[in-house]
Design a protein around this motif. Sequence first.
Motif, PDB file in Angstrom:
ATOM      1  N   SER A  93      12.006 -10.022  -3.279  1.00  0.00           N
ATOM      2  CA  SER A  93      10.634  -9.681  -3.673  1.00  0.00           C
ATOM      3  C   SER A  93       9.699 -10.011  -2.520  1.00  0.00           C
ATOM      4  CB  SER A  93      10.227 -10.401  -4.951  1.00  0.00           C
ATOM      5  OG  SER A  93      10.326 -11.780  -4.759  1.00  0.00           O
ATOM      6  N   PHE A  94       8.513  -9.425  -2.548  1.00  0.00           N
ATOM      7  CA  PHE A  94       7.568  -9.651  -1.458  1.00  0.00           C
ATOM      8  C   PHE A  94       6.140  -9.471  -1.947  1.00  0.00           C
ATOM      9  CE2 PHE A  94       5.823  -5.497  -0.157  1.00  0.00           C
ATOM     10  CZ  PHE A  94       6.627  -4.625  -0.888  1.00  0.00           C
ATOM     11  N   ASN A  95       5.234 -10.042  -1.157  1.00  0.00           N
ATOM     12  CA  ASN A  95       3.798  -9.830  -1.365  1.00  0.00           C
ATOM     13  C   ASN A  95       3.247  -9.205  -0.098  1.00  0.00           C
ATOM     14  OD1 ASN A  95       2.378 -11.268  -3.830  1.00  0.00           O
ATOM     15  ND2 ASN A  95       4.177 -12.451  -3.252  1.00  0.00           N
ATOM     16  N   GLY A  96       2.400  -8.234  -0.213  1.00  0.00           N
ATOM     17  CA  GLY A  96       1.757  -7.669   0.980  1.00  0.00           C
ATOM     18  C   GLY A  96       2.652  -6.748   1.771  1.00  0.00           C
ATOM     19  N   GLU A  97       3.608  -7.340   2.487  1.00  0.00           N
ATOM     20  CA  GLU A  97       4.546  -6.489   3.203  1.00  0.00           C
ATOM     21  C   GLU A  97       5.852  -7.204   3.463  1.00  0.00           C
ATOM     22  OE1 GLU A  97       2.360  -5.643   6.919  1.00  0.00           O
ATOM     23  OE2 GLU A  97       3.954  -6.765   7.936  1.00  0.00           O
TER      24      GLU A  97
ATOM     25  N   VAL B  70      17.374   2.609   0.112  1.00  0.00           N
ATOM     26  CA  VAL B  70      16.697   3.076  -1.104  1.00  0.00           C
ATOM     27  C   VAL B  70      16.513   1.895  -2.042  1.00  0.00           C
ATOM     28  CG1 VAL B  70      16.686   4.721  -3.011  1.00  0.00           C
ATOM     29  CG2 VAL B  70      17.899   5.282  -0.906  1.00  0.00           C
ATOM     30  N   PHE B  71      15.276   1.671  -2.454  1.00  0.00           N
ATOM     31  CA  PHE B  71      14.975   0.579  -3.371  1.00  0.00           C
ATOM     32  C   PHE B  71      14.279   1.111  -4.618  1.00  0.00           C
ATOM     33  CE2 PHE B  71      14.716  -1.171   0.922  1.00  0.00           C
ATOM     34  CZ  PHE B  71      15.551  -2.280   0.836  1.00  0.00           C
ATOM     35  N   GLU B  72      14.490   0.374  -5.679  1.00  0.00           N
ATOM     36  CA  GLU B  72      13.630   0.559  -6.843  1.00  0.00           C
ATOM     37  C   GLU B  72      12.631  -0.583  -6.774  1.00  0.00           C
ATOM     38  OE1 GLU B  72      15.970   1.065 -10.266  1.00  0.00           O
ATOM     39  OE2 GLU B  72      14.302   1.826 -11.462  1.00  0.00           O
ATOM     40  N   ALA B  73      11.351  -0.274  -6.939  1.00  0.00           N
ATOM     41  CA  ALA B  73      10.298  -1.292  -6.799  1.00  0.00           C
ATOM     42  C   ALA B  73       9.601  -1.495  -8.132  1.00  0.00           C
ATOM     43  CB  ALA B  73       9.296  -0.839  -5.742  1.00  0.00           C
ATOM     44  N   ARG B  74       9.496  -2.777  -8.531  1.00  0.00           N
ATOM     45  CA  ARG B  74       8.763  -3.100  -9.757  1.00  0.00           C
ATOM     46  C   ARG B  74       7.629  -4.048  -9.422  1.00  0.00           C
ATOM     47  NH1 ARG B  74      13.948  -3.597 -11.915  1.00  0.00           N
ATOM     48  NH2 ARG B  74      14.431  -1.634 -12.927  1.00  0.00           N
ATOM     49  N   GLY B  75       6.487  -3.795 -10.033  1.00  0.00           N
ATOM     50  CA  GLY B  75       5.345  -4.670  -9.801  1.00  0.00           C
ATOM     51  C   GLY B  75       4.129  -4.029 -10.424  1.00  0.00           C
ATOM     52  N   ALA B  76       2.990  -4.677 -10.220  1.00  0.00           N
ATOM     53  CA  ALA B  76       1.765  -4.112 -10.795  1.00  0.00           C
ATOM     54  C   ALA B  76       1.330  -2.937  -9.934  1.00  0.00           C
ATOM     55  CB  ALA B  76       0.680  -5.179 -10.820  1.00  0.00           C
TER      56      ALA B  76
ATOM     57  N   ALA C  15       0.827  -1.213   0.000  1.00  0.00           N
ATOM     58  CA  ALA C  15       0.000   0.000   0.000  1.00  0.00           C
ATOM     59  C   ALA C  15       0.858   1.259   0.000  1.00  0.00           C
ATOM     60  CB  ALA C  15      -0.927  -0.004   1.211  1.00  0.00           C
ATOM     61  N   HIS C  16       1.991   1.227   0.727  1.00  0.00           N
ATOM     62  CA  HIS C  16       2.887   2.401   0.683  1.00  0.00           C
ATOM     63  C   HIS C  16       3.281   2.710  -0.755  1.00  0.00           C
ATOM     64  CE1 HIS C  16       4.315   1.356   5.031  1.00  0.00           C
ATOM     65  NE2 HIS C  16       3.452   2.366   5.076  1.00  0.00           N
ATOM     66  N   LEU C  17       3.471   1.635  -1.518  1.00  0.00           N
ATOM     67  CA  LEU C  17       3.965   1.790  -2.897  1.00  0.00           C
ATOM     68  C   LEU C  17       2.826   1.939  -3.896  1.00  0.00           C
ATOM     69  CD1 LEU C  17       6.637  -1.055  -2.660  1.00  0.00           C
ATOM     70  CD2 LEU C  17       7.105   1.395  -2.782  1.00  0.00           C
ATOM     71  N   LYS C  18       1.583   1.799  -3.423  1.00  0.00           N
ATOM     72  CA  LYS C  18       0.418   1.754  -4.321  1.00  0.00           C
ATOM     73  C   LYS C  18       0.633   0.691  -5.402  1.00  0.00           C
ATOM     74  CE  LYS C  18      -1.184   6.453  -3.487  1.00  0.00           C
ATOM     75  NZ  LYS C  18      -0.200   6.866  -2.465  1.00  0.00           N
ATOM     76  N   MET C  19       1.074  -0.477  -4.911  1.00  0.00           N
ATOM     77  CA  MET C  19       1.312  -1.600  -5.812  1.00  0.00           C
ATOM     78  C   MET C  19       0.576  -2.814  -5.272  1.00  0.00           C
ATOM     79  SD  MET C  19       5.300  -1.296  -6.823  1.00  0.00           S
ATOM     80  CE  MET C  19       5.726  -0.555  -8.382  1.00  0.00           C
ATOM     81  N   THR C  20       0.553  -3.869  -6.062  1.00  0.00           N
ATOM     82  CA  THR C  20      -0.160  -5.068  -5.657  1.00  0.00           C
ATOM     83  C   THR C  20       0.558  -6.288  -6.232  1.00  0.00           C
ATOM     84  OG1 THR C  20      -2.240  -6.248  -6.022  1.00  0.00           O
ATOM     85  CG2 THR C  20      -1.738  -4.539  -7.582  1.00  0.00           C
ATOM     86  N   GLY C  21       0.263  -7.489  -5.693  1.00  0.00           N
ATOM     87  CA  GLY C  21       0.904  -8.712  -6.191  1.00  0.00           C
ATOM     88  C   GLY C  21       2.351  -8.792  -5.748  1.00  0.00           C
ATOM     89  N   THR C  22       3.149  -9.499  -6.531  1.00  0.00           N
ATOM     90  CA  THR C  22       4.555  -9.668  -6.175  1.00  0.00           C
ATOM     91  C   THR C  22       5.340  -8.428  -6.587  1.00  0.00           C
ATOM     92  OG1 THR C  22       4.320 -12.022  -6.526  1.00  0.00           O
ATOM     93  CG2 THR C  22       6.571 -11.157  -6.492  1.00  0.00           C
ATOM     94  N   ILE C  23       6.076  -7.901  -5.635  1.00  0.00           N
ATOM     95  CA  ILE C  23       6.823  -6.665  -5.891  1.00  0.00           C
ATOM     96  C   ILE C  23       8.316  -6.965  -5.775  1.00  0.00           C
ATOM     97  CG2 ILE C  23       7.244  -4.310  -5.065  1.00  0.00           C
ATOM     98  CD1 ILE C  23       4.321  -4.448  -3.920  1.00  0.00           C
TER      99      ILE C  23
END
Length: 637
Positions: free
Chosen positions: A440-444, A456-462, A420-428
């Motif tokens: 990678s993670f799901n949820g948190e 500092v991370f770069e986050a990829r996901g839906a 939710a912090h990232l406004k993303m969903t699924g596997t990130i």
Amino acid sequence: MPRYRTLIPATLAIAAALFASGSAMADTLDATGHLEVTGKWTAKTRGQALTPPMGWNSWNAYRTEVDEEKVLGAAQALVDSGLAKLGYNYVNIDDGWWLKRRTSDGRMLIRTQIFPSAKLKGDSSFKPFTDRIHAMGLKAGIYSDMGRNACSQRFDLHSPNLPEGTAAEREVGLYGHVDQDIDLYFRQWGFDYIKVDACGLNYYGPDEPVVKSEGYRAFAPIIDQSAINRTDIPKVRALYQSVSDALAKSNADNDYILSLCNWGTADVRQWGHDVGNMWRTSQDITPEWTRMLHTFDSAATRALYAHPGAWNDPDMLFVGHGDFDENHLTEARSHFSLWAIINAPLIIGYDLRKAPKSLLDIWGNADIIRINQDRGGHQAVLEYMSDDVEIFVKTLSNGDKAVAIFNRGLAPAEVALTAAHLKMTGTIALTDLWSKDTQSFNGETLMKVAPRETLVFEARGARQLAEGLYLSEIPGNIHVAEDGVIVPQPDPMVHRMISPWDSSRGGGSRAAYTGWGGAQADSTPYDQNLQVAGHPFATGIGILAGSRMEVKNDGFTRFETQAGVDDTTQNLKDAVVFQVYGDGRLLTETKSVYGELAKTLSADISGVKVVELVARADNRTSDLPLIVTWGDAALKK
Ligand code: GLA
């Protein structure tokens, strides 16, 4: 123009009368001419700052003891170290370069003893210097003051490089010479960047001891750092605007940067984006941890006020010194990461001729630079905050996210980063931009963050909103043309350190920089969660009524929001009309709403270039802030 009640002393009585008389107040508040839609993106686009400026400046390394060898040495080091290739291309001279203003024709003369290449017969010119900088593939910056006298003439009296001569000859600032000096510095000398300080507007009042001891001409201050009511906001703004206008005139190629340096005073955090390419949001940084927190905080919650061409400036980097030296690499990396993620200009202030690899690796972290320089220009938004831990999330132009998890405190912190912090969903998928580790993670996911560390991370996901973008994800596409603030108030959310100058003498370090109540992404203007009629919104824009925002639309077809008066409003009397315009045409609006569930607004924006969001509170009866929420506001396909 914003309609401030500028309470300079002469108008205090009139303003008091306005506050006292209900009808007079209503007249003032109802002047909604300032909310006229433009149908255009009216933000400043002049100058060369599509991404945050990068480079080097002499001040944090040498104060006034700058000279040509040091500056050219820094330029050469930028090239040799590869930093120039990474984007550090401005080489800026700060205070200390001047000799005097020639009184016969007003021309500024350079202290050629420290800038020998500037020596001409009976004259001086920086052209040979800027030619050399340009030949190295770099750009050159210079420094001046908006008043008649500069900061060093008040604060560095021991300096060997102070302007010399009569009082008139020592008036080296721009005041009264804007067109002449800007033409000289840019068209004749070939500079590409100017930082314009404000000591001359602040520290040279007739009663100042330095005015007497140094024999300066007094300048009745128009900035009072401890009292916005005694600061002449329109005058300060107009002076800086005159520099902006002169720059446009003397730079036919548009290749220049205007850096406003009035340290968060005069409400510049509100209007800086309309006048300069960057504006200091606070007093000077020092190489101390708590001072870094102070200047960082002054810019960190102002995401909606920055966009390509215009950047919040929490001051130059102090990496390499004091609490950020090579023995404090955790702190140094934090400082750099934080500046990068909030789109601060990255201006190195270190003697690069002798920089150790450990520091070069910090300035040279190409991944962190890429985050800062992302062409989307979206300053990170604060998605979690406490006094100890903060999480900042920045949307990149490809839709990915960068996230900084900052432990401000002295104890290790365990932090849950959520989808939710990232406004993303699924596997990130996360890539650590310092260690380059991936996970990678799901949820948190739980992170351990060392004291004073910033991960500092770069986050990829839906993305949560697969077919669109929440407005709070794209602050760089938003221009807050009018934020509805009527009475500028100091922002209490800025860390207040023990003053390096005064220690703990006096009454303390008070909130100083106005802008409290300004527009915020994913927060109300007063640092509360967004909520309308008991319904919380995880995302949205919080702003005051009497506001207008311009939103760039790159090909989306719908605008949707749930708009309402926020439950935290202080004005419990007045109602609001929410309006959505597309290229100047009214697309949809609510009826007058107050204290009700948020209203759904949905508009077809196919082909529209600029969406304008207006929150009108006509016929107001109360001057208290009327807080509104554009809940879940989003552009959709
Ligand atoms: C002010 C500015 C600094 C620096 C000095 C020079 O303090 O804020 O960044 O330019 O003046 O005297």
